[in-house]
Structures are given as C-alpha cells and as structure tokens.
Scaffold this motif. Structure first.
Motif, mmCIF file in Angstrom:
data_model
loop_
_atom_site.group_PDB
_atom_site.id
_atom_site.type_symbol
_atom_site.label_atom_id
_atom_site.label_comp_id
_atom_site.label_asym_id
_atom_site.label_seq_id
_atom_site.Cartn_x
_atom_site.Cartn_y
_atom_site.Cartn_z
ATOM 1 N N PHE A 256 0.901 -1.081 -0.111
ATOM 2 C CA PHE A 256 0.197 -0.033 -0.155
ATOM 3 C C PHE A 256 0.886 1.291 -0.193
ATOM 4 N N ALA A 257 0.538 2.348 -0.479
ATOM 5 C CA ALA A 257 1.072 3.414 -0.610
ATOM 6 C C ALA A 257 2.582 3.395 -1.369
ATOM 7 N N ARG A 258 2.853 2.562 -2.094
ATOM 8 C CA ARG A 258 4.125 2.083 -2.797
ATOM 9 C C ARG A 258 5.092 1.542 -1.984
ATOM 10 N N ARG A 259 4.504 1.087 -0.835
ATOM 11 C CA ARG A 259 5.481 0.349 0.280
ATOM 12 C C ARG A 259 4.985 -1.223 0.292
ATOM 13 N N ARG A 260 5.719 -1.972 1.051
ATOM 14 C CA ARG A 260 5.473 -3.306 1.265
ATOM 15 C C ARG A 260 5.934 -3.594 2.866
ATOM 16 N N HIS A 261 4.669 -4.474 3.228
ATOM 17 C CA HIS A 261 5.069 -4.773 4.744
ATOM 18 C C HIS A 261 4.908 -6.364 4.837
ATOM 19 N N ARG A 262 5.750 -7.085 5.332
ATOM 20 C CA ARG A 262 5.599 -8.831 5.433
ATOM 21 C C ARG A 262 4.845 -8.937 6.927
ATOM 22 N N VAL A 263 3.732 -9.791 6.802
ATOM 23 C CA VAL A 263 3.421 -10.380 7.846
ATOM 24 C C VAL A 263 3.805 -11.739 8.251
ATOM 25 N N ASP A 264 4.616 -12.163 9.399
ATOM 26 C CA ASP A 264 5.348 -13.032 9.644
ATOM 27 C C ASP A 264 4.574 -14.044 10.324
ATOM 28 N N PHE A 265 3.879 -15.085 9.869
ATOM 29 C CA PHE A 265 2.763 -16.022 10.440
ATOM 30 C C PHE A 265 3.570 -16.925 11.725
ATOM 31 N N THR B 132 5.924 -0.233 -6.428
ATOM 32 C CA THR B 132 6.636 0.048 -5.346
ATOM 33 C C THR B 132 7.471 1.220 -5.377
ATOM 34 N N ASP B 133 8.168 1.540 -4.568
ATOM 35 C CA ASP B 133 9.283 2.876 -4.554
ATOM 36 C C ASP B 133 10.474 2.094 -4.511
ATOM 37 N N ASP B 134 10.688 0.720 -4.570
ATOM 38 C CA ASP B 134 11.972 0.076 -4.662
ATOM 39 C C ASP B 134 12.034 -0.420 -6.504
ATOM 40 N N ASP B 135 13.062 -1.370 -6.481
ATOM 41 C CA ASP B 135 13.207 -1.889 -7.704
ATOM 42 C C ASP B 135 12.466 -2.873 -8.346
#
Ligand code: APR
Ligand code: PHB
Length: 391
Positions: free
Chosen positions: A79-88, A249-252
């Motif tokens: 979201f908002a060009r970012r990533r967030h990982r949820v670690d189960f 996203t804003d990364d590559d």
C-alpha cells in the motif's frame, strides 16, 4: 438405492466427507451433477490452513500435498507504494499455511474414493431433497438418462451456493444473512514464475490486486473490477499494465509478463444460511455460506463443516448419543462467523468502492499503517489467516 449418508455434490466438501466417513467405516453415496473432468479442472482458491492440511493427512489424502504443496510463512501487504511482510510463525507460535490448489485436493480425493471408497456418481443430478423432516430422507436424482431415488439415514447438502439442498429447508424455518459487494475479481492464470515467493495483497487507489501461485512456474493473479465485468473485455496487455500499476512500489520491483492461459470474473458476496440443518438434512460448505475470497477461507470452512459432521455421526454410532449432531449447526456457525468477519475485514481493508469516499480511503490507509506498526494488530490478522482451531 440405499445408503447411510447421501452426499450431494463432489466439490471439496462432499469429497472429503465421503473420505472421512469411509475411514470411520460409515457408508455413503456421492451424487455429482457435472462430469469428472469438469470437477477436476474448475479453478478455485488454493490456500490451506494448517488445520486443513492436518485433516487431509489424517484422512490419508496428504501424500501429494506434502510433496507438491508450498509452505508459506507469511504474506506481503502493499500500500502507498510500500511493502509490509506479515510473519505468520513469529506471530502465531509457529503456524503457517500451504499453497496447494483446490483442483489438486479434489483430484487426490476422487482418486482415493474411486480406489477404495463408496459409489461416487458423476453426471448424477440431485433433483430435490424430500422428507428431510423424517428419519428416511430421500434424494431423487437423474443419472445416465434415468431417474432413481437415493434413500438415506442422513443427507448432507454439499452442492454449493446454487445447489438444491438449501431449498429443502421450508421457508420460515431458516434465515439468510447477506452482503453483496459492488465489485468482483478478474482472475488470470499465467505461465510465468510468481514475482514474489509469498502472496502479495495490494491496496491501490485504482483498486485491489493479488498475486497468488499454482506452482513455481504458474502465477495466479487477480484484479478488482466492477461487478458485472466481462473477462473478455480485458486484453492481456491491459491486464499486465494494470497489475504493474497496482503492485508498483518505490523500490526496484519489476513485473515479468508471460502468456495468460485462463481468464474469468468472480462476483464477491458474503452469505450465511442459519441454521445449517433441517431434520436429517445437513448443509455444508458453500451450500450454507459464502465468503468473499480475500481471506482465502471458503475451502477451509467447508473442511471444518464436514469434519464436524463426520465426528458427530461417528459419536452417534459409538455412544448412541445425538448430542453432537444436534450441536452441528451451532458448532459450525461459530467458526463460519469468525471467517465471515475476517473475510469482510480483509475485503474492506483492501478494495476501493466505486466512486471512492475520501474518508474511507484515509481510514483504509490508517488501518494498514496500524497493521504495519502494531504487533497486536498484525497478530490478529496472522491468527485469522492461518486459521482458528476446529472445536
Ligand atoms: N446435484 C448434484 N451435484 C450438484 C448439484 C445437484 N443438484 N448442484 C450442485 N452440485 C455440485 C456442483 O457441480 C459442485 O461440484 O456440487 C458441487 C459443489 O462444490 P463447490 O461449489 O466446490 O462447493 P464446496 O464443496 O462447498 O466447496 C467449498 O471452497 O474455495 C471455496 O467457494 C470455493 O468451491 C469452493 C468452496
Ligand atoms: C488463490 O490462490 O486463488 C487465492 C489465494 C488467496 C486468496 C484468494 C485466492 O485470498
């Protein structure tokens, strides 16, 4: 024809139920209106909760799943060009999910049933459920051009949302809870390795997008589209361009394109029929409830229902007590409503209503920010995604 349990429908619910009953020494007959090839190829979801893989394994249907299924320890939110990982595992004390397509679960169960189970009749359409209020419910059906009747001790309606069994519940004794959403999912299968090794759920101002997978070389991708979209109105190039925008996203990060081999649109709805039982007729899976696919819960709920029924009937046989059968609907519905809640939350978290309300947009972003910064919020998602325990 006479049997103990008449099962209508050979989707995952009906097939697994037949297998569980066989293992418990209880005979059944499965009636399925479509042919075997259709049932084995129909594209559906592919995320198995740990409880689901445990059940399949215990039923002797886990061998290929253990070889070919992919264990996933998390998902990514974009979201908002970012990533967030949820670690189960880190959030749930070690739980994860398995990516193994529903088509493969069905193939494995059909192979087992044909080898050592009771009758599984394809192209056998149940026409109704009669006398559900008595102890000899009957299912008239049409098979190979002939009409016949299956006389049972119990009937389990596993015939999906559009089946006949729910109609056998007299009007006035049941209640329906429903929500339709003004959007659907355009789903595609593509012969290209998934661009990420875990599922990616993306919220974008243009709408939701999801990366899933069927194997290390086949991607399953979804785009939120207006409800009545015709899949043919989207060219392959338009689909790839839209995926590129919504996952950006804003990364590559880069999207590799490949041949699209299948396209279809699924409408989204939430639906629950209460109770899940009328007399000797029990409803299971999509026949009783639908969740929007955002939480990947449909198949797992169907598994919970048939496990509950099989245990209750085995208990009845062993002890003579109908206590668990009488509790069937209430037991299933507790789990069903948790899945309804979670699926609705995930859907409203990630989709953009047509016409978009700016206040809702800000709330969505605030909810995502909260997930990305609070272990408590993330744990709630991880627990629900990896699945609640069977009672
Ligand atoms: N007679 C016989 N079979 C029937 C009839 C009928 N009158 N009506 C429907 N069926 C069959 C369908 O052809 C289908 O194969 O019942 C089956 C229902 O299977 P599903 O729709 O797959 O439902 P279920 O087994 O409850 O699976 C749960 O998990 O991933 C989710 O929604 C997805 O299908 C999935 C669900
Ligand atoms: C799928 O693989 O088809 C899939 C995965 C996750 C979802 C829905 C569908 O939430």
């Amino acid at each position: 024809m006479r049997t103990t349990v008449g099962i209508i429908g050979a989707g995952p619910a009906g097939l697994l139920l037949a297998r569980l009953l066989h293992v418990a020494g209880i005979d059944s007959v499965v009636l399925e209106s479509r042919d075997r090839a259709y049932v084995e190829q129909r594209q559906r979801a592919g995320i198995l909760e740990q409880g689901t893989t445990d059940v399949l394994r215990a039923a002797g249907a886990g061998e290929r799943m253990d070889r070919e299924g992919l264990r996933h320890d998390g998902i990514e939110l974009r979201f908002a060009r970012r990533r967030h990982r949820v670690d189960f595992p880190a959030l749930t004390g070690g739980r994860s999910v398995t990516v193994y397509a529903q088509t493969e679960v069905c193939k494995d169960l059909i192979a087992l049933q044909s080898k050592e189970g009771g009758p599984l009749l394809f192209e056998a359409e149940a026409l109704a459920v009669e006398d559900a209020g008595t102890d000899r419910p009957r299912v008239p059906f049409r098979h190979e051009g002939r009409e016949d009747v299956l006389v049972c001790d119990y009937v389990v309606g596993c015939d999906g949302f559009r089946g006949v069994s729910r109609r056998a519940v007299p009007a006035g004794t049941g209640r329906v809870f429903e929500r339709t959403y003004p959007f659907g999912w355009l789903g595609v299968l593509a012969d290209v390795p998934p661009f990420h090794d875990e599922l990616v759920y993306a919220r974008h101002d243009r709408g939701f997008a999801l990366l899933s997978m069927r194997s290390p070389v086949v991607s399953r991708l979804y785009l939120q589209v207006p409800r009545d979209t015709d899949a043919r109105s989207w060219s392959d190039d338009e689909i790839w361009a839209e995926l590129e925008r919504r996952f950006a996203t804003d990364d590559d990060w880069r999207l590799e394109r490949g041949p699209i081999t299948q396209k279809s649109v699924t409408p989204m709805r939430s639906f629950v029929h209460e109770p899940m039982r009328h007399g000797r007729l029990f409803l299971a899976g999509d026949a009783a409830h639908i969740v929007p696919p955002t939480g990947a819960k449909g198949l797992n709920l169907a598994v919970g229902d048939v496990v509950t029924f099989a245990r209750a009937l085995a208990h009845r046989r062993l002890t003579g007590s109908a206590e668990l059968l009488d509790a069937y609907s209430a037991t299933c519905l507790r789990r069903v409503w948790q899945a309804e809640r979670f699926s609705h939350d995930m859907t409203t978290l990630l989709h953009r209503a047509p016409g978009g309300d700016p206040f809702d947009d800000r709330l969505q972003l605030a909810r995502l920010e909260r997930l990305a910064s609070s272990r408590a919020a993330e744990t709630d998602l991880a627990e629900a995604y990896t699945g609640f325990a069977f009672e």
